[in-house]
Write a protein that holds these residues in place. Structure first.
Motif, PDB file in Angstrom:
ATOM      1  N   MET A   1      12.610 -51.812  40.920  1.00 33.54           N
ATOM      2  CA  MET A   1      12.652 -50.941  39.754  1.00 33.54           C
ATOM      3  C   MET A   1      11.243 -50.702  39.200  1.00 33.54           C
ATOM      4  O   MET A   1      10.877 -49.582  38.835  1.00 33.54           O
ATOM      5  CB  MET A   1      13.529 -51.581  38.668  1.00 33.54           C
ATOM      6  N   ASN A   2      10.433 -51.750  39.161  1.00 34.52           N
ATOM      7  CA  ASN A   2       9.076 -51.608  38.634  1.00 34.52           C
ATOM      8  C   ASN A   2       8.182 -50.794  39.573  1.00 34.52           C
ATOM      9  O   ASN A   2       7.296 -50.064  39.128  1.00 34.52           O
ATOM     10  CB  ASN A   2       8.465 -52.982  38.382  1.00 34.52           C
ATOM     11  N   ILE A   3       8.421 -50.925  40.868  1.00 32.60           N
ATOM     12  CA  ILE A   3       7.672 -50.090  41.816  1.00 32.60           C
ATOM     13  C   ILE A   3       8.020 -48.626  41.582  1.00 32.60           C
ATOM     14  O   ILE A   3       7.147 -47.753  41.575  1.00 32.60           O
ATOM     15  CB  ILE A   3       7.988 -50.507  43.270  1.00 32.60           C
ATOM     16  N   GLY A   4       9.301 -48.341  41.366  1.00 32.28           N
ATOM     17  CA  GLY A   4       9.721 -46.967  41.105  1.00 32.28           C
ATOM     18  C   GLY A   4       9.116 -46.423  39.818  1.00 32.28           C
ATOM     19  O   GLY A   4       8.670 -45.270  39.770  1.00 32.28           O
ATOM     20  N   MET A   5       9.079 -47.236  38.756  1.00 29.01           N
ATOM     21  CA  MET A   5       8.503 -46.773  37.497  1.00 29.01           C
ATOM     22  C   MET A   5       6.991 -46.562  37.621  1.00 29.01           C
ATOM     23  O   MET A   5       6.428 -45.647  37.017  1.00 29.01           O
ATOM     24  CB  MET A   5       8.826 -47.759  36.377  1.00 29.01           C
ATOM     25  N   ALA A   6       6.337 -47.411  38.417  1.00 26.74           N
ATOM     26  CA  ALA A   6       4.916 -47.212  38.670  1.00 26.74           C
ATOM     27  C   ALA A   6       4.681 -45.903  39.415  1.00 26.74           C
ATOM     28  O   ALA A   6       3.747 -45.147  39.111  1.00 26.74           O
ATOM     29  CB  ALA A   6       4.352 -48.388  39.465  1.00 26.74           C
ATOM     30  N   ALA A   7       5.545 -45.610  40.390  1.00 28.46           N
ATOM     31  CA  ALA A   7       5.438 -44.347  41.124  1.00 28.46           C
ATOM     32  C   ALA A   7       5.633 -43.161  40.203  1.00 28.46           C
ATOM     33  O   ALA A   7       4.933 -42.141  40.303  1.00 28.46           O
ATOM     34  CB  ALA A   7       6.465 -44.319  42.257  1.00 28.46           C
ATOM     35  N   ARG A   8       6.584 -43.283  39.283  1.00 26.61           N
ATOM     36  CA  ARG A   8       6.816 -42.199  38.324  1.00 26.61           C
ATOM     37  C   ARG A   8       5.574 -41.965  37.470  1.00 26.61           C
ATOM     38  O   ARG A   8       5.169 -40.822  37.249  1.00 26.61           O
ATOM     39  CB  ARG A   8       8.003 -42.561  37.417  1.00 26.61           C
ATOM     40  N   ALA A   9       4.967 -43.045  36.997  1.00 22.91           N
ATOM     41  CA  ALA A   9       3.757 -42.921  36.186  1.00 22.91           C
ATOM     42  C   ALA A   9       2.633 -42.261  36.985  1.00 22.91           C
ATOM     43  O   ALA A   9       1.888 -41.424  36.471  1.00 22.91           O
ATOM     44  CB  ALA A   9       3.321 -44.296  35.688  1.00 22.91           C
ATOM     45  N   MET A  10       2.503 -42.618  38.243  1.00 17.60           N
ATOM     46  CA  MET A  10       1.471 -42.012  39.083  1.00 17.60           C
ATOM     47  C   MET A  10       1.731 -40.521  39.274  1.00 17.60           C
ATOM     48  O   MET A  10       0.819 -39.690  39.223  1.00 17.60           O
ATOM     49  CB  MET A  10       1.405 -42.724  40.428  1.00 17.60           C
ATOM     50  N   GLY A  11       3.005 -40.170  39.481  1.00 19.36           N
ATOM     51  CA  GLY A  11       3.344 -38.760  39.645  1.00 19.36           C
ATOM     52  C   GLY A  11       2.995 -37.934  38.428  1.00 19.36           C
ATOM     53  O   GLY A  11       2.629 -36.757  38.546  1.00 19.36           O
TER      54      GLY A  11
ATOM     55  N   ALA B   1       0.737 -50.484  32.590  1.00 12.37           N
ATOM     56  CA  ALA B   1      -0.645 -50.595  33.062  1.00 12.37           C
ATOM     57  C   ALA B   1      -0.990 -49.453  34.019  1.00 12.37           C
ATOM     58  O   ALA B   1      -2.064 -48.853  33.943  1.00 12.37           O
ATOM     59  CB  ALA B   1      -0.858 -51.947  33.737  1.00 12.37           C
ATOM     60  N   VAL B   2      -0.066 -49.137  34.913  1.00 11.27           N
ATOM     61  CA  VAL B   2      -0.290 -48.032  35.851  1.00 11.27           C
ATOM     62  C   VAL B   2      -0.398 -46.716  35.091  1.00 11.27           C
ATOM     63  O   VAL B   2      -1.275 -45.881  35.367  1.00 11.27           O
ATOM     64  CB  VAL B   2       0.851 -47.972  36.893  1.00 11.27           C
TER      65      VAL B   2
ATOM     66  N   ALA C   1      -6.662 -45.410  44.930  1.00  6.15           N
ATOM     67  CA  ALA C   1      -5.435 -46.068  45.383  1.00  6.15           C
ATOM     68  C   ALA C   1      -5.002 -47.055  44.308  1.00  6.15           C
ATOM     69  O   ALA C   1      -5.825 -47.836  43.795  1.00  6.15           O
ATOM     70  CB  ALA C   1      -5.675 -46.793  46.701  1.00  6.15           C
ATOM     71  N   PHE C   2      -3.729 -47.012  43.939  1.00  2.43           N
ATOM     72  CA  PHE C   2      -3.163 -47.967  43.004  1.00  2.43           C
ATOM     73  C   PHE C   2      -2.435 -49.022  43.831  1.00  2.43           C
ATOM     74  O   PHE C   2      -1.514 -48.690  44.594  1.00  2.43           O
ATOM     75  CB  PHE C   2      -2.210 -47.279  42.029  1.00  2.43           C
ATOM     76  N   ILE C   3      -2.834 -50.263  43.664  1.00  2.60           N
ATOM     77  CA  ILE C   3      -2.385 -51.334  44.549  1.00  2.60           C
ATOM     78  C   ILE C   3      -1.590 -52.372  43.744  1.00  2.60           C
ATOM     79  O   ILE C   3      -2.140 -53.040  42.858  1.00  2.60           O
ATOM     80  CB  ILE C   3      -3.593 -52.007  45.237  1.00  2.60           C
TER      81      ILE C   3
END
Length: 241
Positions: free
Chosen positions: A15-25, A149-150, A5-7
């Protein structure tokens, strides 16, 4: 396999939450957890930067504390570059990924904390975490943004399980016997040309040539090409003689 889990702790910008989600995808990760997001959740500003990682955003869970977000995690990590007066082990992202993979193979879950954009994780955030993850970067400019970082942790997690790609058949190294044949062919041609004119140095010279020809991992096609060159040079010498 049990993915980590990435927390994101107190993230400030959608915007940063969205970019983190993109990196996770990018790396087949879909368990994104938020602790006290500043602007609440859902956040419409997260959608466009996610660039198609909607499944990650749709699965987001929101928690009111770090402890709640880590409750089901057997291994706990926190990303930070600042020194802390805490006797905790410090590992690189690659080492953390290996630890998480090993745990996941046993059905154990890992959780990784990422701090807010402006200030990073606090001492209270770090207190319940077992291991610190620090990226070896330029000490004069060591700060990564949240999505970076993500991305870095996601990449190392993904790579830790990815098998090394097998070389294409045309790029595979030639069998040892074919390389040995090349070495013998060159040795014969050099001997016929009088290259070994200092008998005492001949064994050492032959060893050097063998090392030179085994080091590049020639393909079969390259071995055939080199032998063709040796043959052509030897035939040309015979014609001149």
């Amino acid at each position: 396999m049990t993915a980590p889990a990435f927390i994101l702790v107190r993230p400030q910008l959608g915007m940063n939450i969205g970019m983190a989600a993109r990196a996770m995808g990018n790396f087949a990760l879909d368990q994104l957890r938020l602790v006290e997001p500043r602007d609440g959740w859902p956040n419409p500003e997260a959608g466009p930067p996610a660039a198609g990682a909607d499944h990650v955003l749709e699965a987001v869970t929101v928690h009111d504390s770090v402890a709640a977000a880590l409750a089901d995690c057997h291994l706990t990590f926190a990303t930070t570059v600042r020194p802390r007066d805490m006797p905790k082990p410090v590992v690189t992202p690659r080492e953390a990924a290996a630890m998480m993979r090993e745990a996941a193979a046993k059905g154990l879950k890992s959780g990784i904390l990422f701090g807010p954009e402006r200030s990073g994780l606090t001492a209270d955030d770090l207190a319940p975490v077992a291991t610190i993850v620090t990226c070896p970067v330029n000490p004069g400019h060591g700060s990564l943004n949240l999505a970076q970082a993500v991305l870095l942790l996601g990449y190392e997690w993904f790579q830790a399980a990815a098998p090394a790609p097998a070389p294409a058949p045309e790029h595979a190294p030639a069998p040892h016997g074919e390389v040995a044949g090349l070495i013998a062919h060159l040795d014969q041609a050099l001997d016929a040309a009088g290259y070994y004119h200092v008998p005492d140095r001949t064994p050492a010279t032959r060893r050097t040539l063998a090392r030179l020809l085994t080091r590049p991992n020639f393909t079969q096609e390259e071995v055939r090409t080199l032998r063709g060159i040796i043959r052509a040079l030897a035939e040309a010498r015979k014609r001149r003689a």
